[in-house]
Every structure is written in structure tokens, then in C-alpha cells.
Design an enzyme around this catalytic site. Structure first.
Site, PDB file in Angstrom:
ATOM      1  N   ASP A 131     -12.113  -3.964  -8.275  1.00 37.66           N
ATOM      2  CA  ASP A 131     -11.887  -2.520  -8.374  1.00 37.66           C
ATOM      3  C   ASP A 131     -12.857  -1.961  -9.405  1.00 37.66           C
ATOM      4  O   ASP A 131     -13.667  -2.705  -9.969  1.00 37.66           O
ATOM      5  CB  ASP A 131     -10.414  -2.217  -8.720  1.00 37.66           C
ATOM      6  CG  ASP A 131      -9.949  -0.924  -8.040  1.00 37.66           C
ATOM      7  OD1 ASP A 131     -10.605   0.112  -8.229  1.00 37.66           O
ATOM      8  OD2 ASP A 131      -8.937  -0.964  -7.313  1.00 37.66           O
ATOM      9  N   HIS A 206     -13.960   2.216  -4.818  1.00 36.45           N
ATOM     10  CA  HIS A 206     -13.384   1.294  -5.818  1.00 36.45           C
ATOM     11  C   HIS A 206     -14.376   0.182  -6.153  1.00 36.45           C
ATOM     12  O   HIS A 206     -13.990  -0.975  -6.315  1.00 36.45           O
ATOM     13  CB  HIS A 206     -12.058   0.713  -5.314  1.00 36.45           C
ATOM     14  CG  HIS A 206     -10.942   1.724  -5.318  1.00 36.45           C
ATOM     15  ND1 HIS A 206     -10.245   2.054  -6.450  1.00 36.45           N
ATOM     16  CD2 HIS A 206     -10.436   2.507  -4.331  1.00 36.45           C
ATOM     17  CE1 HIS A 206      -9.341   2.982  -6.159  1.00 36.45           C
ATOM     18  NE2 HIS A 206      -9.442   3.284  -4.880  1.00 36.45           N
ATOM     19  N   GLU A 270      -9.195   5.566  -0.624  1.00 35.44           N
ATOM     20  CA  GLU A 270      -9.703   6.467  -1.657  1.00 35.44           C
ATOM     21  C   GLU A 270     -11.203   6.340  -1.882  1.00 35.44           C
ATOM     22  O   GLU A 270     -11.649   5.987  -2.973  1.00 35.44           O
ATOM     23  CB  GLU A 270      -8.967   6.175  -2.970  1.00 35.44           C
ATOM     24  CG  GLU A 270      -7.465   6.346  -2.852  1.00 35.44           C
ATOM     25  CD  GLU A 270      -6.732   5.951  -4.130  1.00 35.44           C
ATOM     26  OE1 GLU A 270      -5.759   6.634  -4.470  1.00 35.44           O
ATOM     27  OE2 GLU A 270      -7.131   4.967  -4.782  1.00 35.44           O
TER      28      GLU A 270
HETATM   29  C1  ACM Z   1      -3.796   2.603  -2.950  1.00 33.05           C
HETATM   30  O1  ACM Z   1      -2.738   2.750  -3.569  1.00 33.05           O
HETATM   31  N1  ACM Z   1      -4.879   3.251  -3.321  1.00 33.05           N
HETATM   32  C2  ACM Z   1      -3.878   1.737  -1.800  1.00 33.05           C
END
Ligand code: ACM
Length: 469
Positions: A131, A206, A270
Site C-alpha cells: 500500500d 495504493h 480507490e
Molecule cells: C478498501 O477498503 N479500500 C477496500
């Protein structure tokens, strides 16, 4: 007779009988065997004054039976009550997710979670390995991923609210990563307990830690970003050059070789488009690819990852954002946003895992925030997990059959220690396991009483938890 022992998850059929099996070495006295007389997912366990016998339709079901036996013999002393159990799970995927990026967990800490999962007949550990705040898996040929991307200089204290100038940092570096050898060891440790580890490489968003390690992986290589020290969503997503796709091929191929699971999770959640909007290279590539919108670029990443992994005989799993693009038919959707996503994903024929944030995100508060350690927000009590309606109404039988599992999530922004992770996980994970197993439904009060009887078992295993009210 009243249940002499509290079992969580409750098996389908449990018949206690008079009498005890006197033994000081129950595991030595357990006879174990596979049988074709039972369906693959089923086990049968019986304890009589003469001894104990476990039969099952597969190795996986045998592991489930052993884990139920472990609950019975832990704390029973030398006198184990007699019982006949016949049992099988509702869902094939009974998962826990663990974010080791935001805060790294040692191999031995992950092993403890695996032990606790096995005790609850959970069978999938989803490891969120990468991440913005840390890259945690060794990739040969890219040493800086872990040397640079595996370490951040400091970490935000508290929530990311107010102006950036008001944020406070702890001034303490945080880092860690797993070698491929360590991960292979963890895979084997989990396998022996009936648990499959599914790795996640979150892409194309991410990815700030990777871009910090290798600026050429970003959209603006001349710009050096650091490993992210705050939470939230980073704009620094993967760029679109051939070098980036070569990198992804290497990473996914190596990860596929470490983890024998038939799936690799490729994230997909995201992913902001702002850098692609600003990047001349991204616009050029978009045109070459025949795309009309920048948002469609993510679909290229998804398809590329799916193709690479198909070459290694793996299917992709991804968060539900990927539904916005065309997907291979064998994609598994992990639905974390609205429960309606379960309807959308299954209507399109995708196998789907219930990971809806409303009920399965264990980074939310589990009681009154005023009396709890800092958490991300929200409120999901253990009662909520036990009683939640996990599936939307009006699914067809076909859609229902595509729901292959239930999974709890342990995002770790606010859990810097293993003790804090366990506190957030338990006892909600006990309720989740019961739902994933599909135990006979009881009232909350009945479950709560059984859970009270079960918690000393967590004490015996050295697992920390939030006490019941
Ligand atoms: C997430 O909670 N962004 C999968």
C-alpha cells in the site's frame, strides 16, 4: 442435557451425551480418516468413553474437524464430555484480511492470527501486502521496493483531519517486510492448519510506496515522492509506460510462485485519475489503446494483471471498483462498498465475496468511541456482526449460489501493535466465523451466552479481545 462446552462456530449438529472420555492425551487418542461416505465438505466427530474418532470427506474437512476437536479438548481437563457432531460449512471462503502495510506484523504475530483463525474454522487469510505506506514483500530484481518502499520515516498521529499544517507526527520510523522464504514458511504453517493464504498486490492505485522506491513507476518520474506518512488515498498511482507493465509482470509472476493459492488479489480499489489526467504520456497511451476516458485506463491494468496471472493458472480477485471495466469471466469480486454491489456483481455472473464495510470492517469502533481506543470511525458491534443481514434482498438462486464467502477486514492504520489488532479482531471475528460457517441461527442472547463460554478459550490461546459488556 445443557451444553457442557461452548462451541464457536456452532456445528450444524451437536448431540452431547452422558459420560466422559478420561484421557490426558486426547490428540494421541483421536483416530482420523478420510472417507468417501461423506461429502467433501463434511466431517463427523464422535467422542465416547472409549476414545475419539474423526472422519471427513476431504483434507479440508478433516482440518475443520480437528479445529472443532481443539475447541472441545482445550480446557476440558482430563475428562472430555461425550458428543456426536456432524458438520459442514455454508461458505467455501471463510476469510480474514490483514493489512500488514500500514503497520507491519512479524511472522510470529501472523502465525498467532492463523492459529486463532483455525480455531474458528476460518480458512482463508488475505494478506494485504502493499500500500502507499509500505511495501512488504521481497521481489527479486527490485531491492528498493523493500529497502526504500518498506520503510516510512514517521507516521501521522491521530486522525487525518484539519489542515496539513496542524498534523502531528510520531517522529518514529516504521518498517518491515517478508522475504519470499518467510512467506513460503507462512504458507506452509497456514496450510497445516487448513488455511490458504491469498496475497494482495494493490494496483494501480495504493502504489505510493513502490513509486517512492522507483520514481519511474509513477506518472512523473522527475518527481521524487516519499513513502506515505499519512492515511487517506494517495494520488500517486502507477504510470502507463512499458517499464511499469514489465514491473507488474515480474511482481505478479513472483507472487504467484510464492503462494500456491489459485487466486491473487489485485486490489483495484480507490484509484484516483488526477495524475493520468495531467500526464501527456497517459493521454497518448489512452489514444493508442482506443480509450475515450482516462478512467478507462484502470481497466487496462486489470486486464494485464489477469492475463499475467492466467499464465500462472491463477484467477484474479479484486475489490468491487473493478466492476467499472470489462473483466474475465472467472474474476472473483470482493465487495466492500455498498451491499448492492453483491447484486450487481452476481447479476453479471461473477463469484463474489461478502466483505461489506458496514458489517465486516473491524477497523471500525466496536463500542462507544468515547470509551474505546482510537479507530477509523463508524460502529460495528459484535452483535451487529452476528445479526447483520449480509445479503441484499431479491437475489435469484443463481445469484445466491455465486456468493462464495464472507470475510472480515483488519485494516491497520490505527493498530500499530499486535495486541491492538487482536483487540479489534476479537470477539467480532468469532461472530463472523459463525456467519461464514452458517451455524444454526440463534438469538443474539443465546449467541452471547455461548460466546461468554468461549472467551476463556481465547485466554488459553493468549489471544487478546474486547471483553463483552
Ligand atoms: C478498501 O477498503 N479500500 C477496500
Amino acid at each position: 442435557m445443557p451444553d457442557p462446552i461452548a462451541l464457536v462456530p456452532l456445528p450444524r449438529s451437536v448431540i452431547w451425551s452422558e459420560g466422559v472420555w478420561e484421557t490426558s492425551a486426547p490428540w494421541d487418542g483421536l483416530s482420523v480418516g478420510l472417507t468417501e461416505d461423506l461429502p467433501r465438505t463434511e466431517y463427523a466427530l464422535s467422542i465416547s468413553p472409549q476414545g475419539a474418532s474423526l472422519t471427513a470427506g476431504s483434507e479440508a474437512a478433516l482440518a475443520d474437524g480437528r479445529n472443532t476437536f481443539a475447541q472441545i479438548v482445550t480446557g476440558a481437563g482430563g475428562a472430555i464430555p461425550c458428543v456426536t457432531i456432524s458438520d459442514y460449512p455454508q461458505y467455501a471462503w471463510r476469510g480474514m484480511h490483514l493489512d500488514v502495510s500500514r503497520h507491519f506484523r512479524t511472522v510470529s504475530e501472523v502465525e498467532t492470527l492463523i492459529d486463532a483463525m483455525a480455531l474458528h474454522r476460518l480458512n482463508v487469510l488475505h494478506l494485504h501486502l502493499t500500500d502507499d505506506q509500505g511495501w512488504r514483500v521481497e521481489i527479486k530484481g527490485y531491492p528498493k521496493l523493500t529497502e526504500v518502499g518498506g520503510r516510512r520515516g514517521q507516521t501521522l498521529v491521530g486522525h487525518m483531519s484539519g489542515d496539513a499544517e496542524t498534523w502531528e507526527f510520531d517522529g518514529t520510523p516504521h518498517g518491515g517486510f517478508y522475504t519470499q522464504e518467510e512467506l513460503r514458511g507462512l504458507v506452509e504453517y497456514a496450510r497445516r492448519r487448513g488455511i490458504m493464504i491469498v496475497p494482495e498486490i494493490d494496483l494501480p492505485g495504493h502504489m505510493q510506496a513502490a513509486v517512492a522506491a522507483y520514481p519511474n513507476l509513477g506518472n512523473f518520474p522527475e518527481q521524487q515522492v516519499g513513502v506515505r506518512e499519512v492515511w487517506g488515498i494517495s494520488d500517486h498511482v502507477l504510470g502507463v509506460s512499458d517499464e511499469v507493465f514489465d514491473f507488474l509482470r515480474d511482481v505478479l509472476t513472483q507472487v504467484a510462485a510464492i503462494f500456491p493459492a489459485p487466486y491473487v488479489h489485485i486490489g483495484g480499489d480507490e484509484c484516483p485519475h488526477v495524475e493520468w489526467e495531467r500526464s501527456a504520456e497517459a493521454r497518448t497511451r489512452m489514444n493508442e489503446w482506443g480509450l475515450t476516458r482516462v478512467s478507462e485506463i484502470q481497466g487496462r491494468f486489470t486486464r494485464f494483471a489477469a492475463d499475467v496471472l492466467a499464465g500462472a493458472d491463477k484467477r484474479i480477485i479484486a475489490w468491487d471498483e473493478v466492476l467499472e471495466s470489462h473483466l474475465p469471466d472467472d474474476t472473483v469480486i470482493m465487495n466492500w462498498r455498498h451491499a448492492n454491489g453483491l447484486k450487481t456483481a452476481t447479476a453479471r455472473g461473477f463469484q463474489t465475496i461478502i466483505a461489506t464495510h458496514e458489517h465486516t470492517y473491524f477497523d471500525q469502533y466496536q463500542a462507544d468511541p468515547k470509551q474505546e481506543p482510537l479507530a477509523i470511525g463508524g460502529l460495528t458491534t459484535v452483535e451487529d456482526v452476528y445479526t447483520a443481514t449480509l445479503t441484499p434482498p431479491k437475489l435469484t438462486d443463481e445469484q445466491t449460489s455465486l456468493l462464495i464467502g464472507v470475510q472480515g477486514q483488519l485494516w491497520s492504520e490505527y493498530t500499530p501493535t499486535a495486541a491492538q489488532v487482536e483487540y479489534m479482531a476479537f470477539p467480532r471475528m468469532c461472530a463472523l466465523a459463525e456467519r461464514a460457517w452458517g451455524s444454526p441461527a440463534q438469538s443474539w442472547e443465546e449467541f452471547e451466552e455461548r460466546l461468554r463460554g468461549h472467551l476463556p478459550r481465547l485466554d488459553a490461546f493468549g489471544i487478546r479481545y474486547r471483553p463483552l459488556d
